[in-house]
Write an enzyme that holds these catalytic residues in place. Structure first.
Site, short mmCIF file in Angstrom:
data_model
loop_
_atom_site.label_atom_id
_atom_site.label_comp_id
_atom_site.label_asym_id
_atom_site.label_seq_id
_atom_site.Cartn_x
_atom_site.Cartn_y
_atom_site.Cartn_z
CD GLU A 39 -3.03 -0.76 -0.03
OE1 GLU A 39 -3.02 0.36 -0.59
OE2 GLU A 39 -3.78 -1.69 -0.38
CE1 TYR A 122 -6.77 2.83 0.23
CE2 TYR A 122 -4.39 3.16 0.36
CZ TYR A 122 -5.49 2.46 -0.14
OH TYR A 122 -5.30 1.40 -0.99
CG ASP A 140 -7.70 4.43 -3.29
OD1 ASP A 140 -8.93 4.44 -3.51
OD2 ASP A 140 -6.92 3.65 -3.87
#
Length: 349
Positions: A39, A122, A140
């Site tokens: 991520e 996020y 996101d």
């Protein structure tokens, strides 16, 4: 009514995701460490560009302990080309916190995860839902685009209140038994179908029947996003300095743009840097440009030579092997890669 819509689209969305999701290494083995690193890498970066970096990173740093202990230059070399290098530094800071405060075990609550360096709403939501099965939204840019179109939300997606509103809508309706799949399905829909700039592939969208923007013909109007301020353009001279098969590098300052990375010495075009008297300018090099978030560098290179013992304090001589294996030179200088490689192999430099 809005929440009813979001509830009704869950089944077709998850069915589509099951049939069409991309096979990705961090999805195949979604440990907290794998999800976290992926991520962070995927911020501001396309999946296709991340795959090779992720594989090399995991080979070199297979767990949290290895990440916490690695030397900074090695870490930045593994990150070279991904950009936004503070992402890598924050990864290491967070790994060190996990080692010291959590006995080396990735924490398992949203509150603990979001408290780690470099992790915001996020990323904490993605790790919480995908790795731990917690019902936490992960909002996101892709998800903001999908949800504002589905809901017909005209809020500016660059504003925090819009993001909070969308996050709350997801939190109220997401399936508690499949939060990770749901978050990833929304992300995947934005990446593959609900594309930006008014170009969604609505004919293949599993939730087109629930989408306000599609039903009202407004996909080119949503999401609403404030125009960015124009970038500042800088004219810079880059000095490619050689001596006997080596090129000169210097480390950038500890703070600011490209902090602590190695670079070819450079200066604003109108400046005469203090090292200029040490150089013999041999020829003009190429012109290139690099775009950062808030500025542009327009660069002209000069190919120079310098006596080996004239190297300023803190600079290093690097041969081709050292450039490849040791020193992290940011992508801003990629336009000079070929001329540097050619010069390092010339007999007269």
């Amino acid at each position: 009514m809005i929440n009813d819509t979001l509830t009704e689209l869950i089944h077709p969305l998850l069915s589509w995701y099951h049939d069409h999701c991309r096979t990705l290494p961090w999805r195949s083995d979604p440990t907290p460490y794998h999800v976290w690193v992926s991520e962070i890498m995927l911020q501001q970066t396309r999946v296709a560009a991340v795959l090779g970096y992720y594989a090399r990173f995991m080979e070199a740093l297979p767990d949290i302990a290895a990440l916490a202990e690695v030397e900074e230059d090695t870490l930045l070399k593994l990150w070279q080309g991904l950009g936004y290098y503070n992402r890598a530094r924050n990864l290491q800071k967070a790994a060190q916190v996990i080692m010291s405060d959590h006995n080396g075990i990735f924490p398992g609550t949203f509150e603990e995860i979001i408290a780690l360096p470099g992790i915001g709403d996020y990323t904490a939501g993605a790790i919480s839902s995908i790795a731990f099965g917690l019902a936490e939204p992960a909002v996101d840019g892709n998800v903001l685009r999908v949800l504002t179109r589905i809901l017909g939300d005209e809020g500016d997606i660059t504003r925090p209140d819009t993001k909070r509103r969308i996050r709350q809508r997801i939190a109220e309706t997401m399936p508690r038994n499949l939060p990770g799949a749901y978050n990833q399905a929304l992300m995947e829909l934005g990446a593959l179908i609900c594309l930006p700039n008014g170009q969604p592939n609505c004919d293949h969208c599993p939730v087109a029947a629930f989408c306000t923007a599609h039903l009202e013909g407004r996909t080119n109007e949503l999401p609403v996003k404030a125009a960015k301020a124009p970038r500042k353009a800088e004219q810079r001279t880059v000095y490619l300095i050689f001596c006997e098969g080596n090129v000169a590098l210097r480390r950038r300052p500890a703070r600011g743009l490209l902090a602590r990375l190695w670079e070819y010495p450079n200066a604003l075009a109108e400046e005469s840097p203090d090292f200029l008297p040490l150089l013999t300018v041999l020829e003009d090099g190429p012109d290139t440009k690099h775009i950062f978030t808030h500025r542009e560098w327009h660069m002209h290179a000069l190919v120079c030579s310098m006596a080996e013992d004239a190297l300023p304090e803190g600079w290093v001589w690097a041969d081709e092997q050292a450039l490849s294996d040791r020193y992290a030179v940011p992508g801003a200088f990629d336009g000079f890669r070929d001329v540097v490689k050619e010069a390092l192999n010339r007999d007269n430099l």
